[in-house]
Design a protein around this motif. Structure first.
Motif, PDB file in Angstrom:
ATOM      1  N   SER A  67      22.756 122.682 117.749  1.00 55.10           N
ATOM      2  CA  SER A  67      23.977 123.099 117.058  1.00 55.10           C
ATOM      3  C   SER A  67      24.536 124.354 117.737  1.00 55.10           C
ATOM      4  O   SER A  67      23.804 125.325 117.922  1.00 55.10           O
ATOM      5  CB  SER A  67      23.684 123.394 115.590  1.00 55.10           C
ATOM      6  N   PRO A  68      25.802 124.292 118.127  1.00 54.35           N
ATOM      7  CA  PRO A  68      26.698 123.135 118.127  1.00 54.35           C
ATOM      8  C   PRO A  68      26.246 122.110 119.158  1.00 54.35           C
ATOM      9  O   PRO A  68      25.506 122.437 120.075  1.00 54.35           O
ATOM     10  CB  PRO A  68      28.051 123.739 118.482  1.00 54.35           C
ATOM     11  N   TYR A  69      26.735 120.872 119.001  1.00 48.05           N
ATOM     12  CA  TYR A  69      26.293 119.815 119.907  1.00 48.05           C
ATOM     13  C   TYR A  69      27.303 119.524 121.006  1.00 48.05           C
ATOM     14  O   TYR A  69      27.068 118.658 121.853  1.00 48.05           O
ATOM     15  CB  TYR A  69      25.992 118.522 119.140  1.00 48.05           C
ATOM     16  N   SER A  70      28.446 120.248 121.010  1.00 42.96           N
ATOM     17  CA  SER A  70      29.492 119.943 121.981  1.00 42.96           C
ATOM     18  C   SER A  70      30.180 121.213 122.438  1.00 42.96           C
ATOM     19  O   SER A  70      30.150 122.251 121.768  1.00 42.96           O
ATOM     20  CB  SER A  70      30.526 118.985 121.374  1.00 42.96           C
ATOM     21  N   GLY A  71      30.835 121.118 123.577  1.00 47.53           N
ATOM     22  CA  GLY A  71      31.609 122.228 124.117  1.00 47.53           C
ATOM     23  C   GLY A  71      32.341 121.786 125.364  1.00 47.53           C
ATOM     24  O   GLY A  71      32.131 120.678 125.889  1.00 47.53           O
ATOM     25  N   ARG A  96      17.561 122.210 131.487  1.00 52.44           N
ATOM     26  CA  ARG A  96      17.914 121.401 132.655  1.00 52.44           C
ATOM     27  C   ARG A  96      18.790 120.236 132.218  1.00 52.44           C
ATOM     28  O   ARG A  96      18.413 119.445 131.361  1.00 52.44           O
ATOM     29  CB  ARG A  96      16.643 120.889 133.336  1.00 52.44           C
ATOM     30  N   PHE A  97      19.977 120.138 132.835  1.00 56.17           N
ATOM     31  CA  PHE A  97      20.959 119.114 132.492  1.00 56.17           C
ATOM     32  C   PHE A  97      21.020 118.082 133.621  1.00 56.17           C
ATOM     33  O   PHE A  97      21.090 118.429 134.800  1.00 56.17           O
ATOM     34  CB  PHE A  97      22.339 119.738 132.284  1.00 56.17           C
ATOM     35  N   LYS A  98      20.959 116.808 133.252  1.00 55.54           N
ATOM     36  CA  LYS A  98      21.037 115.708 134.215  1.00 55.54           C
ATOM     37  C   LYS A  98      19.965 115.835 135.306  1.00 55.54           C
ATOM     38  O   LYS A  98      20.180 115.446 136.455  1.00 55.54           O
ATOM     39  CB  LYS A  98      22.426 115.630 134.850  1.00 55.54           C
ATOM     40  N   GLU A  99      18.824 116.405 134.944  1.00 58.37           N
ATOM     41  CA  GLU A  99      17.677 116.498 135.844  1.00 58.37           C
ATOM     42  C   GLU A  99      17.933 117.363 137.072  1.00 58.37           C
ATOM     43  O   GLU A  99      17.098 117.410 137.972  1.00 58.37           O
ATOM     44  CB  GLU A  99      17.232 115.097 136.303  1.00 58.37           C
ATOM     45  N   SER A 100      19.082 118.052 137.145  1.00 55.09           N
ATOM     46  CA  SER A 100      19.361 118.794 138.377  1.00 55.09           C
ATOM     47  C   SER A 100      20.045 120.141 138.158  1.00 55.09           C
ATOM     48  O   SER A 100      19.946 121.021 139.016  1.00 55.09           O
ATOM     49  CB  SER A 100      20.225 117.943 139.319  1.00 55.09           C
ATOM     50  N   ILE A 101      20.747 120.308 137.038  1.00 54.16           N
ATOM     51  CA  ILE A 101      21.509 121.538 136.809  1.00 54.16           C
ATOM     52  C   ILE A 101      20.759 122.380 135.787  1.00 54.16           C
ATOM     53  O   ILE A 101      20.555 121.956 134.650  1.00 54.16           O
ATOM     54  CB  ILE A 101      22.929 121.220 136.292  1.00 54.16           C
ATOM     55  N   GLN A 102      20.345 123.582 136.182  1.00 55.32           N
ATOM     56  CA  GLN A 102      19.526 124.423 135.318  1.00 55.32           C
ATOM     57  C   GLN A 102      20.267 125.688 134.900  1.00 55.32           C
ATOM     58  O   GLN A 102      20.993 126.279 135.684  1.00 55.32           O
ATOM     59  CB  GLN A 102      18.210 124.804 136.025  1.00 55.32           C
ATOM     60  N   THR A 123      32.836 114.741 131.666  1.00 55.54           N
ATOM     61  CA  THR A 123      32.769 114.724 130.211  1.00 55.54           C
ATOM     62  C   THR A 123      31.782 113.647 129.778  1.00 55.54           C
ATOM     63  O   THR A 123      31.376 112.799 130.564  1.00 55.54           O
ATOM     64  CB  THR A 123      34.147 114.431 129.607  1.00 55.54           C
ATOM     65  N   GLY A 124      31.408 113.688 128.504  1.00 56.49           N
ATOM     66  CA  GLY A 124      30.499 112.688 127.974  1.00 56.49           C
ATOM     67  C   GLY A 124      29.183 113.286 127.537  1.00 56.49           C
ATOM     68  O   GLY A 124      28.994 114.516 127.535  1.00 56.49           O
ATOM     69  N   ARG A 125      28.266 112.428 127.145  1.00 54.69           N
ATOM     70  CA  ARG A 125      26.959 112.854 126.659  1.00 54.69           C
ATOM     71  C   ARG A 125      26.045 113.130 127.852  1.00 54.69           C
ATOM     72  O   ARG A 125      25.750 112.238 128.637  1.00 54.69           O
ATOM     73  CB  ARG A 125      26.376 111.790 125.729  1.00 54.69           C
ATOM     74  N   ILE A 126      25.617 114.367 127.953  1.00 45.21           N
ATOM     75  CA  ILE A 126      24.828 114.822 129.096  1.00 45.21           C
ATOM     76  C   ILE A 126      23.382 115.016 128.642  1.00 45.21           C
ATOM     77  O   ILE A 126      23.103 115.858 127.774  1.00 45.21           O
ATOM     78  CB  ILE A 126      25.372 116.161 129.642  1.00 45.21           C
ATOM     79  N   PRO A 127      22.437 114.264 129.175  1.00 48.47           N
ATOM     80  CA  PRO A 127      21.032 114.465 128.788  1.00 48.47           C
ATOM     81  C   PRO A 127      20.518 115.810 129.312  1.00 48.47           C
ATOM     82  O   PRO A 127      20.861 116.231 130.421  1.00 48.47           O
ATOM     83  CB  PRO A 127      20.310 113.291 129.453  1.00 48.47           C
ATOM     84  N   PHE A 128      19.723 116.488 128.498  1.00 48.20           N
ATOM     85  CA  PHE A 128      19.103 117.723 128.964  1.00 48.20           C
ATOM     86  C   PHE A 128      17.653 117.752 128.499  1.00 48.20           C
ATOM     87  O   PHE A 128      17.258 117.103 127.526  1.00 48.20           O
ATOM     88  CB  PHE A 128      19.863 118.958 128.464  1.00 48.20           C
ATOM     89  N   THR A 129      16.852 118.499 129.239  1.00 49.06           N
ATOM     90  CA  THR A 129      15.446 118.718 128.887  1.00 49.06           C
ATOM     91  C   THR A 129      15.196 120.214 128.822  1.00 49.06           C
ATOM     92  O   THR A 129      15.938 121.013 129.397  1.00 49.06           O
ATOM     93  CB  THR A 129      14.502 118.067 129.913  1.00 49.06           C
ATOM     94  N   PHE A 138       8.872 119.925 131.350  1.00 50.22           N
ATOM     95  CA  PHE A 138      10.074 119.732 130.529  1.00 50.22           C
ATOM     96  C   PHE A 138       9.816 118.598 129.538  1.00 50.22           C
ATOM     97  O   PHE A 138      10.404 117.519 129.635  1.00 50.22           O
ATOM     98  CB  PHE A 138      11.281 119.401 131.408  1.00 50.22           C
ATOM     99  N   PRO A 139       8.955 118.814 128.539  1.00 54.30           N
ATOM    100  CA  PRO A 139       8.573 117.718 127.645  1.00 54.30           C
ATOM    101  C   PRO A 139       9.579 117.439 126.534  1.00 54.30           C
ATOM    102  O   PRO A 139       9.488 116.407 125.868  1.00 54.30           O
ATOM    103  CB  PRO A 139       7.247 118.208 127.058  1.00 54.30           C
ATOM    104  N   ARG A 140      10.530 118.351 126.309  1.00 53.99           N
ATOM    105  CA  ARG A 140      11.479 118.199 125.198  1.00 53.99           C
ATOM    106  C   ARG A 140      12.829 117.744 125.739  1.00 53.99           C
ATOM    107  O   ARG A 140      13.255 118.168 126.806  1.00 53.99           O
ATOM    108  CB  ARG A 140      11.622 119.528 124.451  1.00 53.99           C
ATOM    109  N   SER A 141      13.519 116.911 124.972  1.00 57.26           N
ATOM    110  CA  SER A 141      14.782 116.359 125.460  1.00 57.26           C
ATOM    111  C   SER A 141      15.810 116.269 124.344  1.00 57.26           C
ATOM    112  O   SER A 141      15.471 116.169 123.160  1.00 57.26           O
ATOM    113  CB  SER A 141      14.562 114.975 126.083  1.00 57.26           C
ATOM    114  N   GLY A 142      17.065 116.303 124.749  1.00 55.34           N
ATOM    115  CA  GLY A 142      18.179 116.190 123.813  1.00 55.34           C
ATOM    116  C   GLY A 142      19.429 115.759 124.556  1.00 55.34           C
ATOM    117  O   GLY A 142      19.375 115.359 125.722  1.00 55.34           O
TER     118      GLY A 142
END
Length: 822
Positions: A67-71, A96-102, A123-129, A138-142
């Motif tokens: 929270s928040p979940y967007s920006g 870490r976003f998309k396995e490459s951007i930290q 834009t769109g839903r970006i996976p992060f760990t 990086f065991p946690r993800s969202g």
């Protein structure tokens, strides 16, 4: 003895309590560490586990809610990981976003873990760990939702006060101070830095070297109070910054160094940087802009012709608003919000093509007058203009011209400033951004289901099928499009079950796209939207870019899904059930099957069973009930969600069509005499409405069905094909009256002063798509004096010739008489 027992019990409790100590090994069957989305093992880490009480005990620790979940995709948004308290010291938080951007995160004084969203080009839903051990694991993800800068709420960004002044600064009469404001509480700091960032795309267009880049340029102010306002007098930037003409302001805390990336920030809108351009611009803005316009024109001539692959515009405003699978409101000119059409004077509403073109990622824009007429650039500066870069971008994003918003700014918007707003060269711009006419436009086809439930197929056949179960509404092998629906009985206010059913859930997928489900929560009748079986939250965003589709929700009771093929699904709450509409482009002809029929302009084969057998159009209600049952969903292919034991027990573990349920058939309905006058007044000759009132005893249910059917009929009417003859040019040295080119429209022609009309004074668009007369010519007119001199001169010549002729005749006669004398 008791204190000793208590001591050991306390030690045992501390040893078994969750905390920041060693976690289960990644992928361990009893843990959700690196298992989010997994159903296997002794416990579940799938989003459905909460409703089924089958989650692993550490589900919320590893499958993160934020929270928040967007920006904004521009980055700089601070978000908090929910349900995860980290009270001990940590070696370092890394997100870490998309396995490459930290980006670096932190733990606040309350033990809450924070991340900061990075600068993205998509834009769109970006996976992060998430790592809490300085990046070793990086065991946690969202999932983080990156949104188009224009979709960010005003409280989430800084505001350029009177933004037009910023973008015209230095042109005639625009001087003085500029002001930027922001919400001070949005940045937890005493002092701030205000920076300018510039956007550019480098390398050869449409090559592998073409790259998008945001660059920090320079500060406007450093270490100023976080008061929420800053005013300054712009000065021309140094020469080495002049190549940036599009950019944005960024406000950050003074505890960071200027230009530091991926820190908590507030961005302004991206805009034309007139206020920072050099002295050559300010000395003669018009000449400077004209030179830029000519340079853009030369570049355009070297680039591929993207116009060949953008879709044609709908012919009318009604078509444009109804064809919602392929076209969506352009928020820069929206009839629902006052028709503030800054860049399209004369228009009241514009739409954009939902999907970017396949090869060049270009976009189409279509604008309309109050009369519903398509407005063309050949007739008006406010006409529809296609875009080399689609404003919403295009997957896979990140590289030009697919960067949302920004590629569009560089190739379509700043050039409009050069040619049309800063210099009077708009005709050059319009020649390279000509409006599409609509001669090749073909409206989408429409099918609906609503009420108890009733179906109107793509070809116009209608029937009722009130089975209980899960059914295939539509399958189309062309794109592997599938739409499934779940029909349930209605519980009356007395707690009894009706003998009718209605749609309570519908799910859609195309190819390998995401799966979206829209349903009414059975307990409260609240609309829910699920993405890949997880309930979505629309408190922050009403629009989402998803895999293979766009999703839009309006007023909490209407959902639109726009697919990459141009197909669309609209779901509206028409309590107590859902009303569903499917739109398909013409390319789906002969490729559909299911309860919504066979799209082929032949309603006699709409009741086709899975084995190919066709029921007659006049089939009885019981025969149609068997037709509906034949299209029950198969368990292995179901798109629907089973996240409660009620759904599991009644739909997952049971037959997809409930053969024990006996519905009420139309032949069995008998009107309640006491209700007959009210039914007649409400329903009139609408048999769907009448049936639902008789089946449920509820006038409100009948009214909902009536409204849904009327909405369908209006939409079908709006999507009727119309004939266009195409744009008709005015004569050179003349003009025309009329901008509608549809069948029955008439264009009148006039000549400018000093010219006379040669040809037809008017031309009418005929039913066969041709004009009745070609455009006339305007030829120079001659003055009355010249005309009179020509006339009298001609008469004089004629008289002189006649006189000579008479004299010659006399002389010849005299000579003859002399020669006859002796």
């Amino acid at each position: 003895m008791k204190p000793l027992v208590l001591f050991w019990a306390l030690l045992l409790l501390l040893a078994t309590a969750p905390g920041p100590g060693p976690r289960p090994a990644a992928g361990a069957p009893g843990s959700c560490s690196q298992r989010c989305g997994d159903r296997d093992g002794s416990c579940s880490c799938h989003p459905t586990c909460s409703g089924l009480s089958s989650c692993c005990s550490d589900f919320r620790d590893f499958c993160l809610e934020i929270s928040p979940y967007s920006g904004s995709m521009m980055g700089g948004k601070d978000f908090v990981v929910q349900h995860l308290n980290w009270l001990s010291s940590t070696e370092g938080v890394i997100c870490r976003f998309k396995e490459s951007i930290q980006t670096l995160g932190h733990v606040d004084s309350f033990g809450r873990v924070h991340c900061v969203s990075p600068l993205l080009y998509e834009t769109g839903r970006i996976p992060f760990t998430l790592s809490l051990d300085n990046g070793r694991s990086f065991p946690r993800s969202g999932t983080w939702l990156a949104v188009h800068p224009n979709r960010v709420s005003e409280t989430e960004k800084s505001e350029l006060v009177n933004e037009t002044r910023w973008q015209y600064y230095g042109t005639a009469g625009i001087t003085g101070n500029l002001t930027v404001t922001w919400e001070p509480s949005a940045l937890s700091t005493q002092s701030v830095i205000i920076e300018l960032w510039g956007y550019e795309e480098t390398g050869t267009p449409y090559s592998d070297k073409w790259a998008a880049k945001w660059s920090y340029l320079y500060p406007l102010a450093t270490n100023i109070p976080n008061s929420g306002s800053f005013t300054f007098t712009p000065k021309p930037a140094a020469q080495n910054f002049q190549r940036w003409e599009v950019g944005a302001l960024r406000i950050i805390s003074s505890r960071y160094y200027a230009g530091e990336k991926d820190v908590h920030a507030l961005w302004s809108n991206e805009h034309a940087l007139a206020w920072h351009l050099g002295e050559d611009f300010q000395a003669d803005p018009e000449a400077w802009a004209r030179a830029q316009c000519l340079a853009w024109e030369d570049l355009e001539d070297q680039l591929p012709n993207f116009l060949e692959e953008v879709p044609d515009c709908p012919c009318t405003l009604a078509q444009a608003r109804a064809d919602s699978g392929r076209f969506h409101t352009d928020y820069g000119c929206d009839i629902e919000h006052g028709s503030v059409c800054t860049y399209h004077p004369g228009a009241v509403h514009c739409v954009r093509s939902v999907q970017a073109s396949p090869r060049y990622a270009s976009g189409q824009q279509c604008c309309y007058t109050a009369a519903g007429t398509l407005l063309l650039t050949a007739d008006s500066m406010g006409g529809s203009t296609p875009d080399r870069g689609h404003d919403w971008g295009a997957p896979p994003f990140r590289t030009p011209p697919r960067v949302p918003g920004l590629s569009h700014w560089l190739y379509d918007v700043i050039s409009f400033y050069h040619c049309c707003l800063w210099a009077p060269e708009c005709s050059r711009y319009m020649r390279r951004r000509p409006s599409s006419d609509c001669r090749s436009y073909r409206p989408s086809r429409l099918a609906s289901t609503f009420g108890d439930p009733h179906f109107v197929t793509f070809d116009g056949a209608d029937f009722s099928f009130n089975g209980r179960g899960e059914y295939v509404l539509l399958e189309a092998t062309l794109t592997n499009l599938r739409v499934h629906g779940r029909a349930q009985t209605r519980t009356t206010s007395e707690g009894t079950q009706d003998r009718g059913t209605g749609l309570m859930a519908v799910a859609i997928q195309e190819g390998n796209s995401d799966v979206v489900e829209v349903r009414l929560d059975g307990k409260e009748g609240v609309l829910q939207v699920l993405l890949n079986q997880e309930v979505l939250n629309f408190t922050e965003q009403s629009w989402m870019d998803l895999k293979g589709m766009f999703l839009s929700i309006a007023a909490q009771d209407s959902v639109s899904i726009m697919l990459s093929s141009g197909a669309g699904l609209e779901v509206i709450v028409q309590r107590p059930f859902l009303s569903v509409t499917v739109l398909l482009p013409e390319k789906f002809l002969t490729h559909t099957q299911g309860l919504l029929g066979t799209l082929n302009d032949d309603l006699t084969d709409d009741f086709t069973l899975r084995n190919g057998r066709v029921l007659p159009p006049k089939a009885t209600s019981r025969e149609l009930f068997r037709f509906g049952a034949d299209w029950a969903v198969e368990n292995a292919s179901s798109l629907l969600t089973y996240d409660s034991w009620f759904l599991v027990n009644n739909f997952l573990y049971q037959s997809k069509h409930d053969y024990t349920f006996q519905p009420l058939f139309a032949e069995e309905t008998t009107p309640n005499p006491s209700q007959a006058p009210e039914v007649a007044e409400l329903c009139g000759d609408n048999h769907f409405c009448t049936f639902d009132v008789m089946a449920t005893g509820s006038l409100s249910v009948g009214n909902g069905t009536l409204m849904a059917h009327q909405r369908h009929q209006h939409r079908v009417q709006s999507l009727q094909p119309v004939t266009s003859c195409g744009w008709l040019a005015p004569p050179p040295n003349g003009h025309k009256e009329g901008i509608s080119y549809l069948a029955g429209s008439t264009i009148h022609f006039y000549c400018d002063g000093g010219y006379n009309l040669f040809g037809a004074e008017a031309s009418t668009c005929q039913a066969d798509g041709t004009w009745s007369r070609p455009s006339p010519m305007c030829q120079p007119a001659r003055s009355h004096a010249v005309l009179l001199s020509i006339i009298f001169g001609g008469l004089a010549v004629v008289a002189l010739v006649a006189l000579v002729y008479v004299l010659l005749r006399r002389r010849k006669g005299n000579m003859a008489s002399w020669g006859s004398q002796p």
